[in-house]
Scaffold this motif. Structure first.
Motif, PDB file in Angstrom:
ATOM      1  N   ARG A  76     -37.150  -2.374  26.692  1.00  0.00           N
ATOM      2  CA  ARG A  76     -38.115  -1.402  26.327  1.00  0.00           C
ATOM      3  C   ARG A  76     -38.123  -1.112  24.339  1.00  0.00           C
ATOM      4  O   ARG A  76     -38.059  -0.240  24.340  1.00  0.00           O
ATOM      5  CB  ARG A  76     -38.358   0.023  26.912  1.00  0.00           C
ATOM      6  N   VAL A  77     -36.534  -1.682  24.712  1.00  0.00           N
ATOM      7  CA  VAL A  77     -35.865  -1.263  22.675  1.00  0.00           C
ATOM      8  C   VAL A  77     -36.425  -2.875  22.905  1.00  0.00           C
ATOM      9  O   VAL A  77     -36.897  -4.190  22.604  1.00  0.00           O
ATOM     10  CB  VAL A  77     -34.464  -1.923  23.127  1.00  0.00           C
ATOM     11  N   THR A  78     -37.335  -1.930  20.842  1.00  0.00           N
ATOM     12  CA  THR A  78     -38.231  -3.278  20.691  1.00  0.00           C
ATOM     13  C   THR A  78     -37.054  -4.013  19.614  1.00  0.00           C
ATOM     14  O   THR A  78     -35.390  -3.329  19.489  1.00  0.00           O
ATOM     15  CB  THR A  78     -38.292  -2.523  19.765  1.00  0.00           C
ATOM     16  N   PRO A  79     -37.681  -5.322  19.590  1.00  0.00           N
ATOM     17  CA  PRO A  79     -36.932  -6.190  18.446  1.00  0.00           C
ATOM     18  C   PRO A  79     -36.265  -5.845  17.077  1.00  0.00           C
ATOM     19  O   PRO A  79     -35.244  -5.794  17.048  1.00  0.00           O
ATOM     20  CB  PRO A  79     -37.987  -6.965  18.466  1.00  0.00           C
ATOM     21  N   GLN A  80     -36.861  -4.219  16.529  1.00  0.00           N
ATOM     22  CA  GLN A  80     -36.368  -4.035  15.476  1.00  0.00           C
ATOM     23  C   GLN A  80     -35.114  -3.324  15.739  1.00  0.00           C
ATOM     24  O   GLN A  80     -33.941  -2.897  15.357  1.00  0.00           O
ATOM     25  CB  GLN A  80     -37.475  -2.768  14.833  1.00  0.00           C
ATOM     26  N   ALA A 173     -18.795 -14.497  19.038  1.00  0.00           N
ATOM     27  CA  ALA A 173     -19.532 -13.747  18.311  1.00  0.00           C
ATOM     28  C   ALA A 173     -21.192 -15.145  18.184  1.00  0.00           C
ATOM     29  O   ALA A 173     -22.706 -14.463  18.654  1.00  0.00           O
ATOM     30  CB  ALA A 173     -19.626 -13.642  17.188  1.00  0.00           C
ATOM     31  N   TRP A 174     -20.829 -16.348  18.722  1.00  0.00           N
ATOM     32  CA  TRP A 174     -21.791 -17.546  18.147  1.00  0.00           C
ATOM     33  C   TRP A 174     -22.548 -17.715  19.327  1.00  0.00           C
ATOM     34  O   TRP A 174     -23.724 -17.545  19.687  1.00  0.00           O
ATOM     35  CB  TRP A 174     -21.273 -18.689  18.518  1.00  0.00           C
ATOM     36  N   LYS A 175     -21.563 -16.816  20.906  1.00  0.00           N
ATOM     37  CA  LYS A 175     -22.383 -17.057  21.910  1.00  0.00           C
ATOM     38  C   LYS A 175     -23.585 -15.442  21.855  1.00  0.00           C
ATOM     39  O   LYS A 175     -24.680 -15.859  22.534  1.00  0.00           O
ATOM     40  CB  LYS A 175     -21.582 -16.998  22.964  1.00  0.00           C
ATOM     41  N   ILE A 176     -23.118 -14.167  21.416  1.00  0.00           N
ATOM     42  CA  ILE A 176     -23.969 -13.507  22.339  1.00  0.00           C
ATOM     43  C   ILE A 176     -24.684 -13.109  20.833  1.00  0.00           C
ATOM     44  O   ILE A 176     -25.686 -12.143  20.936  1.00  0.00           O
ATOM     45  CB  ILE A 176     -22.476 -11.838  22.175  1.00  0.00           C
ATOM     46  N   GLY A 177     -24.798 -13.035  19.838  1.00  0.00           N
ATOM     47  CA  GLY A 177     -25.337 -12.847  18.826  1.00  0.00           C
ATOM     48  C   GLY A 177     -27.324 -13.598  19.007  1.00  0.00           C
ATOM     49  O   GLY A 177     -27.411 -12.662  18.669  1.00  0.00           O
ATOM     50  N   PRO A 178     -26.882 -14.746  19.504  1.00  0.00           N
ATOM     51  CA  PRO A 178     -28.964 -15.123  18.920  1.00  0.00           C
ATOM     52  C   PRO A 178     -29.270 -14.694  20.742  1.00  0.00           C
ATOM     53  O   PRO A 178     -30.363 -14.242  20.852  1.00  0.00           O
ATOM     54  CB  PRO A 178     -28.624 -17.218  18.958  1.00  0.00           C
ATOM     55  N   ALA A 179     -28.641 -14.873  21.773  1.00  0.00           N
ATOM     56  CA  ALA A 179     -29.167 -13.942  23.301  1.00  0.00           C
ATOM     57  C   ALA A 179     -29.532 -13.181  23.206  1.00  0.00           C
ATOM     58  O   ALA A 179     -29.964 -12.370  23.540  1.00  0.00           O
ATOM     59  CB  ALA A 179     -27.831 -14.132  24.421  1.00  0.00           C
ATOM     60  N   LEU A 180     -28.470 -11.988  22.320  1.00  0.00           N
ATOM     61  CA  LEU A 180     -28.788 -10.368  22.364  1.00  0.00           C
ATOM     62  C   LEU A 180     -30.322 -10.531  21.698  1.00  0.00           C
ATOM     63  O   LEU A 180     -31.763  -9.470  21.333  1.00  0.00           O
ATOM     64  CB  LEU A 180     -27.525  -9.339  22.208  1.00  0.00           C
ATOM     65  N   ALA A 181     -29.848 -11.452  19.887  1.00  0.00           N
ATOM     66  CA  ALA A 181     -30.866 -11.394  19.103  1.00  0.00           C
ATOM     67  C   ALA A 181     -32.833 -11.474  20.049  1.00  0.00           C
ATOM     68  O   ALA A 181     -33.299 -10.743  19.745  1.00  0.00           O
ATOM     69  CB  ALA A 181     -30.926 -11.606  17.935  1.00  0.00           C
ATOM     70  N   THR A 182     -32.614 -11.796  20.688  1.00  0.00           N
ATOM     71  CA  THR A 182     -33.569 -12.766  21.911  1.00  0.00           C
ATOM     72  C   THR A 182     -33.451 -11.991  22.695  1.00  0.00           C
ATOM     73  O   THR A 182     -34.755 -12.285  23.585  1.00  0.00           O
ATOM     74  CB  THR A 182     -33.393 -14.608  22.033  1.00  0.00           C
TER      75      THR A 182
END
Ligand code: NAD
Length: 497
Positions: A76-80, A173-182
């Motif tokens: 339920r957390v929005t992309p923004q 950071a390389w791993k969690i950055g794209p995983a959480l952003a998406t």
């Protein structure tokens, strides 16, 4: 203080509270089996502290937490809002840069100057992916006037992430950055040699406001916790950085469990090719940085150096002088360039390769021995006149050791550069634009540097050809590794056609 925190100090920060538990559901907890393991300071070979060890049961608990978050609050957390959370996390890492860097130096042995650079890159990477969070877009694709069809890019689900010890925080950071952003949730296992900085970082995950279970960070061993994560039936994707041999094991585990998606960032034996017309002083600086940065413990280390015959002798002599100037020693000394190798095991492996180079007849130009009498320090080592079939020219050493050989033509340089099972990176040193482009195009590597080496940036994709890996990290391409494409086709005619 409970046994979930211990007071430690570093030479530059004074006392601080080091978490030692498993970070699950935004809390530090003990492992179910109450096991702990010791963390060693590679500069002194002394125990820093003990941390709690995750076993298979803890992996189950962490995966269940990540699943619950994925199907509950996080959805339920929005992309923004996801972007804002990542930006807050980056701000907290930046605010605590000195502490994170000091813990990294203490645990990994890298020089404090390099560790500060790593943490700055962590901040940049998380911020970069924070910016991407609300830019994950699908497309509309016309297939028929009576249909409305479009694609959506959706998170894959629960991601297992297994990282190595050479850049403990940066790999995180390389791993969690794209995983959480998406919009995925994560269970990340740190390397058993270097669990400390990620546990300090974990505190900021809660402080930034991530819901419980979105990012879980566990300490543990590969054969237990790592194997449990990669074969888990409720993990949808596994991302790994480390040795090629373990990469194969992880793929097999994924294949024989639930066919989870796999991305791998593995080893390398990257060539550094220096042409007669290169600016020799500049080339030597980059070659030196290319192999000795992070004590040679880089997957993209420029460990094979091919020098064109016209400058070969001059190059070897000047490179020797340059390598001997690298300051080896206490990671907390501001002038130190090279600290200790990460562990006794890595020290022994590297010394074994040095021995094999000597036995197979390569010429030791400099180094070749232990540095000092305490800690896992190895002298910057150069072998020259190395034959292509020698072990030190073929296998990844992952230490401050390079192999130099001579070449004559552009074609030969490309052939030698590609004569490896790996394909992670390569570099070319020349002033001739045509040579630079011909060689770059000819090399089978995921990254080619021209007149530089080891230049990485969060915006530029990174990954390997051949046995160096599957998929790409960093940049926009990493987002594809963390999203599923869904094609939706709506029949607007409302009848069978
Ligand atoms: P490794 O591949 O064994 O360890 C890397 C990570 O994988 C660690 O977190 C470890 O716990 C985990 N792991 C180990 N076995 C596992 C298994 N069966 N299932 C799941 N996870 C597992 O690396 P290492 O033994 O620490 O180093 C060995 C060599 O690997 C080095 O000498 C170097 O050549 C290479 N290496 C490469 C990188 C890289 O960045 N590509 C990083 C570290 C090591």
């Amino acid at each position: 203080m409970s046994n979930l925190f211990v007071e430690l100090k570093t030479p530059i920060t004074g006392p601080y509270k080091q978490p030692t538990g498993l970070f699950i559901n935004n809390e530090f907890v003990e492992g179910v089996e109450k096991k702990t393991f010791e963390v060693i300071n590679p500069s002194t070979e002394e125990v820093i502290c003990s941390v709690h060890e995750a076993t298979e049961k803890d992996v189950d608990i962490a995966v269940a937490a990540a699943r619950k978050a994925f199907e509950g609050e996080w959805r339920r957390v929005t992309p923004q809002q996801r972007g804002v959370l990542l930006l807050k996390l980056a701000d907290l890492a930046e605010k605590n840069l000195d502490l994170l860097a000091a813990v990294e130096s203490l645990d990994n042995g890298k020089s404090i100057t390099m560790a500060r650079g790593d943490v700055a890159a962590v901040v940049g990477c998380i911020r970069y992916y924070g910016g991407w969070a609300d830019k994950i877009e699908g497309r509309t694709i016309d297939i028929n006037p009576d249909m409305f069809s479009y694609t959506r890019r959706e998170p894959i689900g629960v991601c297992g992430q297994i990282i190595p010890w050479n850049f403990p925080l940066l790999m995180l950071a390389w791993k969690i950055g794209p995983a959480l952003a998406t919009g995925n949730t994560v269970v990340l296992k740190t390397a058993e040699q270097t669990p400390l900085s990620a546990l300090v970082f974990a505190q900021f995950v809660k402080e930034a406001g991530f819901p419980p279970g979105v990012l879980n960070i566990i300490s543990g061993f590969g054969r237990t916790a790592g194997a449990a994560l990669s074969s888990h039936m409720d993990v949808d994707k596994i991302a790994f950085t480390g040795s090629t041999i373990v990469g194969r094991t992880i793929m097999k585990a994924a294949a024989s469990s639930n066919l989870k998606k796999v991305t791998l960032e593995l080893g390398g034996k990257s060539p550094n090719i220096v042409f007669n017309d290169a600016d020799i002083e500049e080339a030597i600086s980059w070659v030196n940085f290319g192999i000795y940065y992070n004590h040679g413990q880089c997957c993209c280390a420029g460990s094979r150096i091919y020098v064109q015959e016209g400058i070969y002798d001059k190059f070897v002599e000047a490179f020797k002088k340059r390598a001997e100037q690298n300051k080896v020693g206490d990671p907390f000394h501001p002038e130190t360039f090279q600290g200790p190798q990460v562990s006794q095991l890595q020290y022994d492996r590297i010394m074994g390769y040095i021995q094999s180079g000597k036995e197979q007849g390569a010429r030791v130009v400099t180094g070749g021995n232990r540095h000092g009498d305490k800690g896992y320090f190895i002298q910057p080592t150069i072998f020259a006149d190395v034959r292509q079939d020698m072990t030190i020219m073929q296998e990844e050493i992952f230490g401050p050791v390079c192999a130099i050989a001579k070449f004559s033509t552009v074609e030969e340089a490309i052939k030698l550069g590609n004569d490896t099972s790996y394909g992670l990176a390569a570099s070319v040193h020349t002033k001739d634009l045509n040579t630079a482009i011909r060689v770059s195009n000819g090399l089978r590597a995921g990254t080619v540097w021209v007149n530089c080496h080891n230049i990485l940036n969060h915006a530029l994709p990174f990954g390997g050809f051949k046995t160096s890996g599957i998929g790409r990290e960093l940049g926009e391409l990493a987002l594809a590794n963390y999203t599923e494409n869904k094609s939706v086709a709506v029949n607007m005619a409302g009848k069978l056609f």
